[in-house]
Design an enzyme around this catalytic site. Sequence first.
Site, PDB file in Angstrom:
ATOM      1  N   TRP A 147      67.175  49.104  51.760  1.00 39.75           N
ATOM      2  CA  TRP A 147      67.230  49.677  53.098  1.00 39.75           C
ATOM      3  C   TRP A 147      68.076  48.870  54.079  1.00 39.75           C
ATOM      4  O   TRP A 147      68.399  49.354  55.161  1.00 39.75           O
ATOM      5  CB  TRP A 147      65.817  49.820  53.673  1.00 39.75           C
ATOM      6  N   LYS A 171      69.310  56.347  43.923  1.00 40.70           N
ATOM      7  CA  LYS A 171      68.030  56.440  44.628  1.00 40.70           C
ATOM      8  C   LYS A 171      68.059  55.467  45.804  1.00 40.70           C
ATOM      9  O   LYS A 171      67.897  54.266  45.631  1.00 40.70           O
ATOM     10  CB  LYS A 171      66.847  56.104  43.726  1.00 40.70           C
ATOM     11  N   PRO A 172      68.286  55.967  47.016  1.00 36.93           N
ATOM     12  CA  PRO A 172      68.210  55.084  48.176  1.00 36.93           C
ATOM     13  C   PRO A 172      66.770  54.685  48.450  1.00 36.93           C
ATOM     14  O   PRO A 172      65.825  55.300  47.926  1.00 36.93           O
ATOM     15  CB  PRO A 172      68.776  55.952  49.303  1.00 36.93           C
ATOM     16  N   GLU A 174      63.237  54.571  50.151  1.00 36.63           N
ATOM     17  CA  GLU A 174      62.524  55.726  50.700  1.00 36.63           C
ATOM     18  C   GLU A 174      62.604  55.782  52.223  1.00 36.63           C
ATOM     19  O   GLU A 174      62.459  56.846  52.826  1.00 36.63           O
ATOM     20  CB  GLU A 174      61.063  55.732  50.255  1.00 36.63           C
ATOM     21  N   THR A 226      63.677  39.792  44.471  1.00 32.25           N
ATOM     22  CA  THR A 226      63.551  39.195  43.144  1.00 32.25           C
ATOM     23  C   THR A 226      62.307  39.692  42.408  1.00 32.25           C
ATOM     24  O   THR A 226      62.396  40.012  41.202  1.00 32.25           O
ATOM     25  CB  THR A 226      63.555  37.665  43.255  1.00 32.25           C
ATOM     26  N   LEU A 240      66.990  48.461  26.047  1.00 25.10           N
ATOM     27  CA  LEU A 240      68.228  47.685  26.011  1.00 25.10           C
ATOM     28  C   LEU A 240      69.312  48.294  26.908  1.00 25.10           C
ATOM     29  O   LEU A 240      70.485  48.353  26.547  1.00 25.10           O
ATOM     30  CB  LEU A 240      68.745  47.546  24.575  1.00 25.10           C
ATOM     31  N   GLY A 248      67.250  38.414  45.679  1.00 27.48           N
ATOM     32  CA  GLY A 248      67.050  37.667  46.914  1.00 27.48           C
ATOM     33  C   GLY A 248      67.921  36.432  47.026  1.00 27.48           C
ATOM     34  O   GLY A 248      68.517  35.964  46.053  1.00 27.48           O
ATOM     35  N   GLU A 379      62.372  33.486  50.685  1.00 26.14           N
ATOM     36  CA  GLU A 379      63.468  34.154  51.376  1.00 26.14           C
ATOM     37  C   GLU A 379      62.951  34.649  52.720  1.00 26.14           C
ATOM     38  O   GLU A 379      61.931  35.329  52.796  1.00 26.14           O
ATOM     39  CB  GLU A 379      63.992  35.346  50.566  1.00 26.14           C
ATOM     40  N   LYS A 449      70.558  31.704  39.169  1.00 27.69           N
ATOM     41  CA  LYS A 449      69.120  31.441  39.157  1.00 27.69           C
ATOM     42  C   LYS A 449      68.347  32.742  39.428  1.00 27.69           C
ATOM     43  O   LYS A 449      68.637  33.768  38.806  1.00 27.69           O
ATOM     44  CB  LYS A 449      68.781  30.316  40.144  1.00 27.69           C
TER      45      LYS A 449
END
Length: 477
Positions: A147, A171-172, A174, A226, A240, A248, A379, A449
Amino acid sequence: MAEPFVGGEYVEVTGMGRISVVDPASGEEVDTVPLCGDEEVDRAVESAREALAGWQGMPASRRGEILAEAARAVMERRDELAPLLTAEQGKPLREARIEIRRFVLTLEHYAGLAKNIRGGYVPDLDEGAYGMILRRPLGVVGAIVPWNFPTTLLGNKLGPALITGNAVVAKPAETTPLTTLRIAGIMHEAGLPAGVFNVVTGDGPTTGQALVEHPLVRKVAFTGSTPVGRKLAALAAGELKRATLELGGSDPMIVCDDADLDRAASAASVGRFFNCGQACLAVKRLYVFESVAEELVEKLVGKVKKLRVGPGTEEGVMIGPLHTPRQRELVEGQVEDAVSSGAEVLAGGKRPDGREKGNFYEPTLLLEPSHDSRVAMEEVFGPALPIWKVSDLDEAIERANSSVYGLGSSIWTRDLDRATEAAERIEAGYTWINSPQIVYDELPFGGWKQSGYGKEHGIEALEYYTETKSVVVRRSS
């Protein structure tokens, strides 16, 4: 009421109910969209699959022409799209216009790369034999977009996916589906074939999971947190599927004692508070050499106190609301924890007076919180910047690398040796030297990472939307 865009048209679906899209500045409903389930996602994926043959069979140069024309059409409608983006996301109109332009530039960049999609030739594999390396599209790509920058981050996926011959089901988030839905219609009107770009609406656990698990989806491109990225990666791994994860970040900024402090303070202010601090690549930890810390902090405080907070539609507003009440509460909790750990509040630290409606929070500077506080370890996705003093470059880099994240980073210094050392030692996918945090389409972008894997931007992104195939050709005589 807005509806999903499938097969070149907006389709009315029953879905599993409807989701309210709310203006973060007022709390009022802007529109509603359906919560799409397995049936609606399957319809969109089938539409994409049916479009693949015609889209893949088209010369790459022609795909580039169509994509460029679609991008121009979006740009022509920027003044229509920007208020819609502000209404659903909350950012100031100026930033919304910048975001639409950024989306267009990314599509234009990949349209220009259409003729650079190449395979390879290997002579003399054996007596009378040579090899070819073909590059082929993957098929149906699922693009899951957050968003905070719903159009910019869509463009990062849409450009390389389409130019390499894939079809996309997006899919943006919601809470921010409206601009994406409108863009899909504009691009189709401008010549993008039906089914090549589809949009379904809904939440992550229902719609997002159905898209990731659909057996015809061969690649998932995701930008988000993350924790959600881990779950998505596990789902994709079940069959797969290819995955690109931009997750993040907790980007460190280092200011050395020889830096241009005026420019560094400006970069820290813009880098932290653009989009109300809700950016993966925002400056989220500031490390300043002790000898210049007082001067740099004074300059930064002066800039931050001039930032006007308010609805994105108001003239002169530089910081809009946080996107949701929950997001504001999360940032408030992180600030409270920093203060309890010993941080001094230099600016902000509270909700602005006179703004009872909306998810507003003042731009906040925190001096010397504990290194194990939440603002250091987590974060911070909002307008709060922790600042620490460091003795030298070694300490700054050590602190910079102490995070589990490794997305972006920056250093301000006039010393080429220091700049080179930081670029080589900081564990992040991007490092800016004496530069604001601007991402360029020409350069690959991706995290280290727990900030994800795979690359967006650059010609390297094309590799994540194609498969290579080896072919051996033996001459008959």
